[in-house]
Scaffold this motif. Structure first.
Motif, PDB file in Angstrom:
ATOM      1  N   GLY A  10      -4.316  11.880  -1.662  1.00 16.52           N
ATOM      2  CA  GLY A  10      -4.802  12.256  -0.341  1.00 16.52           C
ATOM      3  C   GLY A  10      -6.301  12.211  -0.197  1.00 16.52           C
ATOM      4  N   GLU A  67       0.843  -1.199   0.000  1.00 18.55           N
ATOM      5  CA  GLU A  67       0.000   0.000   0.000  1.00 18.55           C
ATOM      6  C   GLU A  67       0.883   1.255   0.000  1.00 18.55           C
ATOM      7  N   ALA A 118      -0.602   4.786  -1.052  1.00 18.91           N
ATOM      8  CA  ALA A 118      -1.362   5.969  -1.466  1.00 18.91           C
ATOM      9  C   ALA A 118      -0.759   7.256  -0.919  1.00 18.91           C
ATOM     10  N   GLY A 119      -0.432   7.268   0.376  1.00 22.36           N
ATOM     11  CA  GLY A 119       0.064   8.479   1.001  1.00 22.36           C
ATOM     12  C   GLY A 119       1.337   8.990   0.359  1.00 22.36           C
ATOM     13  N   LYS A 120       2.297   8.099   0.146  1.00 28.97           N
ATOM     14  CA  LYS A 120       3.561   8.490  -0.457  1.00 28.97           C
ATOM     15  C   LYS A 120       3.405   8.887  -1.916  1.00 28.97           C
ATOM     16  N   GLU A 153      -6.817   3.791  -0.724  1.00 27.25           N
ATOM     17  CA  GLU A 153      -5.684   2.874  -0.693  1.00 27.25           C
ATOM     18  C   GLU A 153      -5.220   2.619  -2.123  1.00 27.25           C
ATOM     19  N   PRO A 191      -9.237   7.016   4.185  1.00 30.69           N
ATOM     20  CA  PRO A 191      -8.361   7.379   3.069  1.00 30.69           C
ATOM     21  C   PRO A 191      -8.394   6.340   1.959  1.00 30.69           C
ATOM     22  N   THR A 194       3.901   9.109  -8.507  1.00 28.53           N
ATOM     23  CA  THR A 194       3.151  10.084  -7.716  1.00 28.53           C
ATOM     24  C   THR A 194       2.005  10.655  -8.542  1.00 28.53           C
TER      25      THR A 194
END
Length: 556
Positions: free
Chosen positions: A45, A37, A39-41, A453, A451, A109
């Motif tokens: 968001g 996982e 998503a954040g990196k 994923e 959030p 990204t």
């Protein structure tokens, strides 16, 4: 306690025949599937906001559609996330409720380009469908929602225009319905994408009955049998930017249901894709294309109910060749205690229940599944099943699940793959694409008030092939095209389509896992019936193929 079908099924696993439960003890082969996982990196968001107030308004548990779209035409899949709204007003009262468009930066990204694109949307969104409805070469967006849908035309410059009114998709008859999912399909083969919409239940703010108790802390979301169903709808593309509803006018019968996910494929093997609708606690629907019109054939085909004659809480659905015989089978997800459905295609649009023989029934009894998709996650040439896990109410969170396909038999490899160690959530929509273009299919999943994923596929590298088709005589998205890949070991089939699982749309790019095979022969049957043979092509490529000016007629 809620005395309903759903509450009964939570404990019904104990009543299943022992032969089914015994399959859970069967050993599974070590899984080569590995996901991480990130998503954040990656800059994703997005948080799906339901607007939940504690009153238990029914739409609060239904949001979460995701759409893969190459909106800028650079060949890299971007992502559109559908969001809820303030309840009970059904208004996007602030940026926290905006739908979001994320551009793929081609380096792992994403960037939020929602404002520039003009895609914040309005109202309470549920699902999304992706396709080039006006054949201008740019993928457009249809957003399904509660009492109002939206059609966004891609302007080709990074912006979109809301053309719902101009397209005649906002009539009073449409506005009063609660739409969950949609699918683009050229049912009359005129080269233009038509629109099919799956509608759910009759609902209005304040109309929800009290379920489980009169005290706020005791309330539960009500089961679907507390609400009346709504009709499915078909809109014909007139070719001038407008649509004409043709439901009940000869093109498709007017049928009530409690429609959830939609699956599309040429399941009758006659060159004409049809539609399956997973229904919630009523019989499923199967619309067979019989030449410029649809017939509802779920009873004759054997997919109206589970093999034991039950209607289940159908959520997500997807077509794909599960058993390797070259025909499109069907998988349907539902709630914990019911067991997912597998319908194996036995030619000419007829199916038999394969839930037990595929081993998926017993494996899925403990799981509530919403979004789902058949995708070859380990590139061995067999379609695996990814499931977005989560129950109905706030205390029923689950992790996602991966069921590996081992020559037509499923094995639960969630723990081995790494996906089961994530936080349990109320997952809803999921969609699939090779977001980093490394030849492995990735997955994105939404969750209620949680959030997003992004599951990067980090499975060991094997051979693969990807195709992006462009129609010329046919619809530009090539939706409905049938592709066959033949290698020395086996034959695989795919049907171009974006609708997947629950309320979501996957990448229109076709993906084939090829194992150790380094080449394969390709044949394309375009929606018009014309065929194109490309001969042998090398693995490890992403090919863009445009329909030729001249092609030979493909005879079934």
């Amino acid at each position: 306690m809620l005395h309903s079908r759903r509450s009964f099924l939570r404990g019904s696993a104990a009543l299943l025949p022992m032969a089914w439960l015994a399959q859970r003890a069967l050993p599974s082969a070590a899984s080569p599937i590995s996901v991480v996982e990130g998503a954040g990196k990656s800059g994703l968001g997005f948080v799906l906001r339901t607007g939940a107030t504690g009153h238990k308004y029914q739409p609060e548990t239904m949001a979460g559609g995701l759409g893969v779209i190459d909106f800028d035409g650079d060949g890299w899949p971007d992502l559109y996330c559908v969001n809820g709204a303030r309840m009970p007003e059904l208004e996007k009262s602030g940026p926290e409720f905006w739908n979001r468009l994320y551009k793929n930066n081609r380096d792992g990204t994403f960037s939020d380009v929602t404002e520039k694109a003009g895609l914040a949307g309005r109202g309470y969104g549920i699902g999304v469908a992706v396709g080039d409805y006006n054949n201008d070469g740019y993928e457009d967006l249809f957003v399904a929602g509660v009492h109002g849908n939206q059609l966004f035309r891609n302007n080709g410059d990074g912006t979109f225009t809301d053309v719902t009114e101009a397209a005649r998709l906002s009539s009073p008859a449409v506005k009063g319905l609660w739409s969950v999912a949609a699918a683009w399909i050229d049912y009359d083969v005129d080269g233009r994408l038509d629109l099919f919409v799956s509608n759910y239940c009759q609902w209005a703010p304040g109309s929800d009955p009290l379920c489980s108790g009169i005290n706020a802390e005791d309330r539960r979301y009500c089961p679907p049998d507390k609400y009346a169903g709504e009709p499915m709808q078909l809109f014909h593309n007139q070719g001038d930017g407008t649509f004409d509803e043709v439901t009940g006018k000869g093109a498709i019968p007017e049928i009530l249901g409690k429609g959830m996910g939609i699956a599309v494929a040429d399941f009758a093997d006659d060159g004409r894709p049809g539609l399956f609708v997973a229904n919630d606690d009523v019989r499923n629907l199967l619309f067979r294309n019989v030449g410029n019109r649809f017939e509802e054939t779920s009873f004759q085909a054997g997919v109206a109910y589970k093999g034991d004659g039950r209607a289940v809480s159908g959520m997500g659905a997807d077509f794909g060749d599960i058993d390797g015989d070259g025909r499109f089978d069907l998988v349907v997800t539902d709630l914990k205690g019911e067991g997912f459905g597998v319908f194996l295609n036995r030619r000419h649009g007829e199916f038999e229940d394969g839930s037990v023989s595929s081993r998926l029934l017993s494996l899925s009894v403990p799981v509530s599944g919403w979004g789902c998709g058949l995708a070859d996650l380990d590139n061995d040439g067999w379609l695996d099943l990814f499931v977005a896990g989560g129950g109905v109410d706030t205390d029923q969170g689950m992790t996602n699940h991966i069921f590996r396909n081992i020559e037509g038999k499923f094995a639960d490899v969630s723990q081995e793959s790494g996906i089961s160690f994530a936080r349990a959530r109320l997952h809803r929509g999921c969609a699939f694409a090779d977001f980093d273009r490394d030849g492995r299919m990735d997955a994105v999943v939404s969750s209620l008030d949680g959030p997003i994923e992004l599951w990067w596929n980090r499975s060991p590298q094997r051979q693969w092939l990807q195709l992006k088709l462009r129609g010329t005589h046919n619809n530009r998205s090539a939706i409905g095209a049938l592709v066959t890949l033949k290698t020395s070991g086996r034959t695989q089939v795919r049907c171009v389509n974006s609708s997947v699982g629950y309320a979501s749309s996957s990448d229109l790019t076709l993906h084939f896992g090829m194992g150790a095979e380094k080449r394969g022969a390709l044949e394309i049957q375009w929606p018009s019936g014309n065929a194109q043979k490309l001969g042998e092509v090398e693995a490890g490529q992403r090919l863009e193929i445009e329909e030729p000016e001249h092609a030979f007629s493909f005879l079934r």
